[in-house]
Design a protein around this motif. Structure first.
Motif, short mmCIF file in Angstrom:
data_model
loop_
_atom_site.label_atom_id
_atom_site.label_comp_id
_atom_site.label_asym_id
_atom_site.label_seq_id
_atom_site.Cartn_x
_atom_site.Cartn_y
_atom_site.Cartn_z
N PRO A 43 8.81 19.82 -0.39
CA PRO A 43 8.84 18.29 0.06
C PRO A 43 7.51 17.56 0.29
O PRO A 43 6.69 18.16 1.03
N VAL A 44 7.53 16.35 -0.16
CA VAL A 44 6.53 15.25 0.12
C VAL A 44 6.95 14.11 1.07
O VAL A 44 8.09 14.09 0.81
N LYS A 45 6.09 13.68 1.54
CA LYS A 45 6.60 12.14 2.22
C LYS A 45 5.52 11.25 1.69
O LYS A 45 4.30 11.25 1.76
N ILE A 46 5.96 10.03 1.39
CA ILE A 46 5.43 8.82 0.62
C ILE A 46 5.83 7.68 1.65
O ILE A 46 6.99 7.52 2.15
N ARG A 47 4.72 6.94 1.99
CA ARG A 47 4.78 5.70 2.87
C ARG A 47 4.56 4.59 1.82
O ARG A 47 3.60 4.57 1.20
N ILE A 48 5.37 3.59 1.95
CA ILE A 48 5.12 2.32 1.29
C ILE A 48 5.02 1.29 2.39
O ILE A 48 5.86 0.87 3.06
N THR A 49 3.93 0.68 2.64
CA THR A 49 3.68 -0.57 3.73
C THR A 49 3.27 -1.67 2.97
O THR A 49 2.50 -1.83 2.14
N ALA A 50 4.24 -2.55 3.35
CA ALA A 50 4.21 -4.18 2.95
C ALA A 50 2.99 -4.87 3.86
O ALA A 50 2.74 -4.37 4.90
N LEU A 51 2.55 -6.09 3.37
CA LEU A 51 1.59 -6.85 4.03
C LEU A 51 2.24 -7.30 5.28
O LEU A 51 3.62 -7.80 5.20
N GLY A 52 1.95 -7.31 6.41
CA GLY A 52 2.70 -7.43 7.62
C GLY A 52 2.99 -6.11 8.47
O GLY A 52 3.54 -6.38 9.76
N GLY A 53 2.64 -5.05 7.84
CA GLY A 53 3.03 -3.76 8.70
C GLY A 53 4.39 -3.21 8.34
O GLY A 53 4.84 -2.20 8.83
N THR A 66 0.96 -1.21 -0.04
CA THR A 66 0.02 0.14 -0.03
C THR A 66 0.79 1.25 0.01
O THR A 66 1.88 1.03 0.79
N VAL A 67 0.53 2.25 -0.75
CA VAL A 67 1.47 3.57 -1.02
C VAL A 67 0.28 4.53 -0.56
O VAL A 67 -0.72 4.70 -1.18
N THR A 68 0.79 5.46 0.16
CA THR A 68 0.07 6.67 0.82
C THR A 68 1.08 7.82 0.77
O THR A 68 2.32 7.53 0.70
N GLY A 69 0.83 9.10 0.75
CA GLY A 69 1.52 10.10 0.93
C GLY A 69 0.67 11.49 1.24
O GLY A 69 -0.27 11.49 1.26
N GLU A 70 1.75 12.32 1.68
CA GLU A 70 1.15 13.72 2.11
C GLU A 70 2.08 14.62 1.59
O GLU A 70 3.46 14.56 1.50
N GLY A 71 1.56 15.94 1.45
CA GLY A 71 2.46 17.10 1.09
C GLY A 71 2.02 18.28 1.85
O GLY A 71 0.92 18.25 2.52
N PHE A 118 9.75 1.74 -7.00
CA PHE A 118 8.88 2.81 -7.13
C PHE A 118 9.26 3.93 -7.56
O PHE A 118 10.38 4.53 -6.85
N ASN A 119 8.84 4.75 -8.82
CA ASN A 119 9.15 6.14 -9.16
C ASN A 119 7.88 6.88 -8.88
O ASN A 119 6.89 6.76 -9.34
N PHE A 120 8.34 8.32 -8.31
CA PHE A 120 7.03 8.98 -7.99
C PHE A 120 7.47 10.28 -8.68
O PHE A 120 8.41 11.06 -8.38
N THR A 121 6.53 10.73 -9.57
CA THR A 121 6.82 12.23 -10.36
C THR A 121 5.54 12.92 -10.16
O THR A 121 4.42 12.43 -9.77
N ALA A 122 5.55 14.28 -10.25
CA ALA A 122 4.41 14.96 -10.08
C ALA A 122 3.54 14.80 -11.29
O ALA A 122 3.97 15.14 -12.39
N GLY A 123 2.23 14.91 -11.09
CA GLY A 123 1.09 14.61 -12.03
C GLY A 123 0.29 15.83 -12.23
O GLY A 123 0.65 16.93 -12.00
N PRO A 124 -0.90 15.64 -12.60
CA PRO A 124 -1.96 16.66 -12.76
C PRO A 124 -2.25 17.30 -11.32
O PRO A 124 -1.99 16.67 -10.30
N ARG A 125 -2.71 18.41 -11.30
CA ARG A 125 -2.97 18.94 -9.73
C ARG A 125 -3.73 17.74 -8.72
O ARG A 125 -4.61 17.10 -9.08
N SER A 126 -3.03 17.86 -7.54
CA SER A 126 -3.35 16.85 -6.68
C SER A 126 -2.77 15.40 -6.50
O SER A 126 -2.98 14.67 -5.84
N PHE A 127 -2.37 15.29 -7.78
CA PHE A 127 -1.96 13.74 -7.96
C PHE A 127 -0.47 13.70 -8.37
O PHE A 127 0.30 14.36 -8.51
#
Length: 241
Positions: free
Chosen positions: A187-197, A163-168, A221-230
């Protein structure tokens, strides 16, 4: 006859005494001169000895100072040699040579041409020898902000094993007021959570990159800026190791 004889003997004694007195006076003068000369010689010897002692003391002090200077110079020479050897080793380690030098030159030319450093870094990281990887998954993630905390803001990968979540930080309008969508320049923060925590966190200004290993598979994983909010998320899955 006796009177004339007496006068002769007396004159003889007087002459003898006078001669003796002269001799004694001469001897006294000679002795006095000799004593004076001896004393003067002794004074000169003492004065010369004192001068020589001072010279010896001065020379000894100069010798000690010269020895100290020589020791300091030897130490400085050893330090300089060590620093020179260290600099030569650093040059050998840090100055690129061969193929690496060519790549550095190419990167420098691209930067001078105005290519975005972040994009250039992204391309370099994405370049590698072919691997037995599956078709990458491409999804879009909505980043949470202080004004946007509701809605679906998580992504699932590998059949939801990851599961991938994030905040900015909130973007601001022309009046400086915060808006709901995130600011891609902050700066943003991305969390990558594997099964099991097990959680992996990556933070910074987009684009970002992170790899995790789950059940003998490497997910990159590669994270790039997309359309607004994404944020555009690309996940590659390859066997590990």
């Amino acid at each position: 006859m006796s009177l004339g004889r007496y006068d002769y003997e007396r004159r003889y004694r007087r002459r003898a005494l006078a001669g003796f007195a002269k001799v004694a006076f001469a001897l006294g003068v000679v002795l006095a001169v000799a004593l004076f000369a001896h004393r003067m010689g002794m004074e000169q010897v003492k004065s010369r000895d004192a001068i020589l002692r001072e010279e010896v003391t001065s020379l000894s002090s100069q010798k000690e100072q010269l020895q100290l200077v020589a020791t300091q110079m030897q130490h400085a020479a050893r330090v300089a040699e060590a620093r020179t050897a260290e600099m030569e080793q650093r040059l050998r380690n840090e100055v690129p040579t061969g193929e690496l030098a060519k790549l550095v030159q190419i990167v420098g030319e691209r930067l001078k041409a105005g290519v975005d450093p972040a994009r250039l870094a992204f391309v370099i990281r994405a370049t590698e020898n072919p691997r037995d990887c599956q078709q990458p998954e491409n999804k879009r993630l909505v980043l949470a902000t202080p004004l946007l905390k509701t809605g679906n803001k998580s992504l699932g990968f590998a059949n939801n094993a990851i599961t991938v979540t994030g905040e900015g930080q909130s973007s601001r309008n022309a009046q400086g007021q915060p808006e709901s969508w995130f600011d891609p320049g902050q700066p943003v923060k991305i969390r990558i959570t594997a099964l099991g925590g097990k959680e992996t966190v990556v933070s910074g200004v987009l684009p970002l990159h992170q790899s995790v290993v789950v059940e003998r598979n490497e997910y990159r994983f590669n994270f790039t800026a997309g359309p607004r909010s994404f944020v555009d998320v690309t996940a590659d899955r390859c066997p590990f190791p």
